[in-house]
Design an enzyme around this catalytic site. Sequence first.
Site, PDB file in Angstrom:
ATOM      1  N   ASN A  12       0.868  -1.175   0.000  1.00 14.88           N
ATOM      2  CA  ASN A  12       0.000   0.000   0.000  1.00 14.88           C
ATOM      3  C   ASN A  12       0.910   1.231   0.000  1.00 14.88           C
ATOM      4  O   ASN A  12       1.486   1.564   1.033  1.00 14.88           O
ATOM      5  CB  ASN A  12      -0.899  -0.035   1.240  1.00 14.88           C
ATOM      6  CG  ASN A  12      -1.748   1.213   1.382  1.00 14.88           C
ATOM      7  OD1 ASN A  12      -1.806   2.041   0.471  1.00 14.88           O
ATOM      8  ND2 ASN A  12      -2.402   1.355   2.525  1.00 14.88           N
ATOM      9  N   TRP A  13       1.027   1.854  -1.159  1.00 18.50           N
ATOM     10  CA  TRP A  13       1.935   3.000  -1.270  1.00 18.50           C
ATOM     11  C   TRP A  13       1.369   4.245  -0.601  1.00 18.50           C
ATOM     12  O   TRP A  13       2.081   5.253  -0.463  1.00 18.50           O
ATOM     13  CB  TRP A  13       2.236   3.305  -2.747  1.00 18.50           C
ATOM     14  CG  TRP A  13       3.013   2.241  -3.473  1.00 18.50           C
ATOM     15  CD1 TRP A  13       3.428   1.037  -2.986  1.00 18.50           C
ATOM     16  CD2 TRP A  13       3.487   2.304  -4.831  1.00 18.50           C
ATOM     17  NE1 TRP A  13       4.119   0.350  -3.964  1.00 18.50           N
ATOM     18  CE2 TRP A  13       4.168   1.101  -5.098  1.00 18.50           C
ATOM     19  CE3 TRP A  13       3.384   3.266  -5.850  1.00 18.50           C
ATOM     20  CZ2 TRP A  13       4.753   0.835  -6.339  1.00 18.50           C
ATOM     21  CZ3 TRP A  13       3.955   3.001  -7.091  1.00 18.50           C
ATOM     22  CH2 TRP A  13       4.638   1.791  -7.325  1.00 18.50           C
ATOM     23  N   LYS A  14       0.107   4.202  -0.242  1.00 22.41           N
ATOM     24  CA  LYS A  14      -0.569   5.364   0.356  1.00 22.41           C
ATOM     25  C   LYS A  14      -0.363   6.596  -0.542  1.00 22.41           C
ATOM     26  O   LYS A  14      -0.342   6.449  -1.768  1.00 22.41           O
ATOM     27  CB  LYS A  14      -0.074   5.579   1.793  1.00 22.41           C
ATOM     28  CG  LYS A  14      -0.180   4.287   2.626  1.00 22.41           C
ATOM     29  CD  LYS A  14       0.011   4.484   4.100  1.00 22.41           C
ATOM     30  CE  LYS A  14      -0.144   3.128   4.807  1.00 22.41           C
ATOM     31  NZ  LYS A  14      -0.042   3.237   6.262  1.00 22.41           N
ATOM     32  N   HIS A  97      -9.455   1.084   5.053  1.00 22.85           N
ATOM     33  CA  HIS A  97      -8.174   1.309   5.737  1.00 22.85           C
ATOM     34  C   HIS A  97      -8.402   2.249   6.919  1.00 22.85           C
ATOM     35  O   HIS A  97      -9.202   3.182   6.833  1.00 22.85           O
ATOM     36  CB  HIS A  97      -7.144   1.899   4.770  1.00 22.85           C
ATOM     37  CG  HIS A  97      -5.755   1.852   5.334  1.00 22.85           C
ATOM     38  ND1 HIS A  97      -5.321   2.775   6.258  1.00 22.85           N
ATOM     39  CD2 HIS A  97      -4.734   0.987   5.140  1.00 22.85           C
ATOM     40  CE1 HIS A  97      -4.076   2.461   6.612  1.00 22.85           C
ATOM     41  NE2 HIS A  97      -3.694   1.385   5.943  1.00 22.85           N
ATOM     42  N   GLU A  99      -6.756   4.632   7.964  1.00 21.29           N
ATOM     43  CA  GLU A  99      -6.522   6.057   7.664  1.00 21.29           C
ATOM     44  C   GLU A  99      -7.748   6.675   7.001  1.00 21.29           C
ATOM     45  O   GLU A  99      -8.040   7.857   7.201  1.00 21.29           O
ATOM     46  CB  GLU A  99      -5.255   6.190   6.787  1.00 21.29           C
ATOM     47  CG  GLU A  99      -4.011   5.927   7.630  1.00 21.29           C
ATOM     48  CD  GLU A  99      -2.830   5.337   6.887  1.00 21.29           C
ATOM     49  OE1 GLU A  99      -2.801   5.380   5.648  1.00 21.29           O
ATOM     50  OE2 GLU A  99      -1.924   4.814   7.580  1.00 21.29           O
ATOM     51  N   GLU A 167      -4.946  -4.765  10.766  1.00 20.87           N
ATOM     52  CA  GLU A 167      -3.942  -3.721  10.940  1.00 20.87           C
ATOM     53  C   GLU A 167      -4.227  -2.958  12.232  1.00 20.87           C
ATOM     54  O   GLU A 167      -5.031  -2.008  12.229  1.00 20.87           O
ATOM     55  CB  GLU A 167      -3.982  -2.745   9.758  1.00 20.87           C
ATOM     56  CG  GLU A 167      -3.681  -3.399   8.428  1.00 20.87           C
ATOM     57  CD  GLU A 167      -3.116  -2.401   7.412  1.00 20.87           C
ATOM     58  OE1 GLU A 167      -2.043  -2.678   6.879  1.00 20.87           O
ATOM     59  OE2 GLU A 167      -3.748  -1.352   7.197  1.00 20.87           O
ATOM     60  N   GLY A 173       3.012   2.301  10.870  1.00 16.43           N
ATOM     61  CA  GLY A 173       4.014   3.353  10.719  1.00 16.43           C
ATOM     62  C   GLY A 173       4.766   3.681  11.993  1.00 16.43           C
ATOM     63  O   GLY A 173       5.466   4.694  12.054  1.00 16.43           O
ATOM     64  N   SER A 213       3.721  -2.082  10.362  1.00 12.41           N
ATOM     65  CA  SER A 213       5.170  -2.170  10.598  1.00 12.41           C
ATOM     66  C   SER A 213       5.767  -3.525  10.223  1.00 12.41           C
ATOM     67  O   SER A 213       6.661  -4.022  10.899  1.00 12.41           O
ATOM     68  CB  SER A 213       5.504  -1.809  12.053  1.00 12.41           C
ATOM     69  OG  SER A 213       5.190  -0.436  12.295  1.00 12.41           O
ATOM     70  N   GLY A 234       2.987  -1.074   4.297  1.00  9.20           N
ATOM     71  CA  GLY A 234       2.999   0.346   3.966  1.00  9.20           C
ATOM     72  C   GLY A 234       4.410   0.805   3.643  1.00  9.20           C
ATOM     73  O   GLY A 234       4.919   0.627   2.537  1.00  9.20           O
ATOM     74  N   GLY A 235       5.091   1.389   4.636  1.00  4.90           N
ATOM     75  CA  GLY A 235       6.403   2.004   4.426  1.00  4.90           C
ATOM     76  C   GLY A 235       7.399   1.133   3.681  1.00  4.90           C
ATOM     77  O   GLY A 235       8.068   1.595   2.744  1.00  4.90           O
TER      78      GLY A 235
HETATM   79  P1  13P Z   1       3.262   0.414   7.688  1.00  2.00           P
HETATM   80  O1  13P Z   1       3.767  -0.877   7.063  1.00  2.00           O
HETATM   81  O2  13P Z   1       3.975   1.617   7.186  1.00  2.00           O
HETATM   82  O3  13P Z   1       3.171   0.306   9.165  1.00  2.00           O
HETATM   83  O4  13P Z   1       1.754   0.599   7.152  1.00  2.00           O
HETATM   84  C1  13P Z   1       0.856  -0.444   7.287  1.00  2.00           C
HETATM   85  C2  13P Z   1      -0.365  -0.088   6.516  1.00  2.00           C
HETATM   86  O5  13P Z   1      -1.120   0.785   6.918  1.00  2.00           O
HETATM   87  C3  13P Z   1      -0.617  -0.795   5.256  1.00  2.00           C
HETATM   88  O6  13P Z   1      -1.904  -0.563   4.791  1.00  2.00           O
END
Ligand code: 13P
Length: 251
Positions: A12-14, A97, A99, A167, A173, A213, A234-235
């Site tokens: 997920n590149w966000k 998600h 977020e 999640e 993050g 993470s 994510g990251g």
């Molecule tokens: P991180 O891997 O950056 O913690 O993000 C997880 C995430 O929200 C994937 O959708």
Amino acid sequence: MATKRVMLVAGNWKMNGLAAEGHALAQAVAAGAEGVGCELLVCPPAVLLSTAGAALSGSGVALGGQDCHPEESGAHTGDLSAEMLADAGSRFVIVGHSERRADHGESDALVRAKALAAHRAGLTTVICVGETEVERDAGRADAVVAGQIKGSLPEKATAADTVIAYEPVWAIGTGRTPTPDEVQAMHRHMRAIVSGSHGAEIARQIRLLYGGSVKPGNASELMALEDVDGALVGGASLVAADFLAIAGCCA
Ligand code: 13P
């Protein structure tokens, strides 16, 4: 009889990346995807779907969106329909998600409507659930996740059109994760909830991803857990070598 669950590692590149970086990242993922023992999915920002899709073409790495609107078309400025995502080459879409639940006030009912729209458009949904730190500290994690699953999964969801990602909001993050035992316990609980709502067979086959993470350094122990069928990253998905190293932990 039993079909084995194929592991899925999704990036997920966000809201990260411009065209040149997105293209290069997708190309690097495509170049390293051969021989990886799991399914791979990349979810770039919507404006990069076509450039990332072109770079992934022929690699077997699937493309996905990060959100969709519940309706097929209409007066919804700034939104994207599931049909548009499919038309742009997506096979998957993330919905619910944390977020989006937090930034846009998305309710379980809205997430379910989005998932229904995605299924109508032929997309597989990655439906996200997960408790906040306050909820976990109050001993409510199991109940929160159960409520989100019951409220967000369409009644007719199947293991073929739906993936659930656990999640925990406090792990996203932050570099913090639940312990492997806590992740396994939550995933087992999630499977039991799905068994109650959708039946034992769907519960046995549905893929449950862990997200929050996930890094190359902790992926092996998390991906080895019995009820963990992959990762939503994510990251670390913004660095091709890290994303591929995580995928390499999934046989
Ligand atoms: P991180 O891997 O950056 O913690 O993000 C997880 C995430 O929200 C994937 O959708």
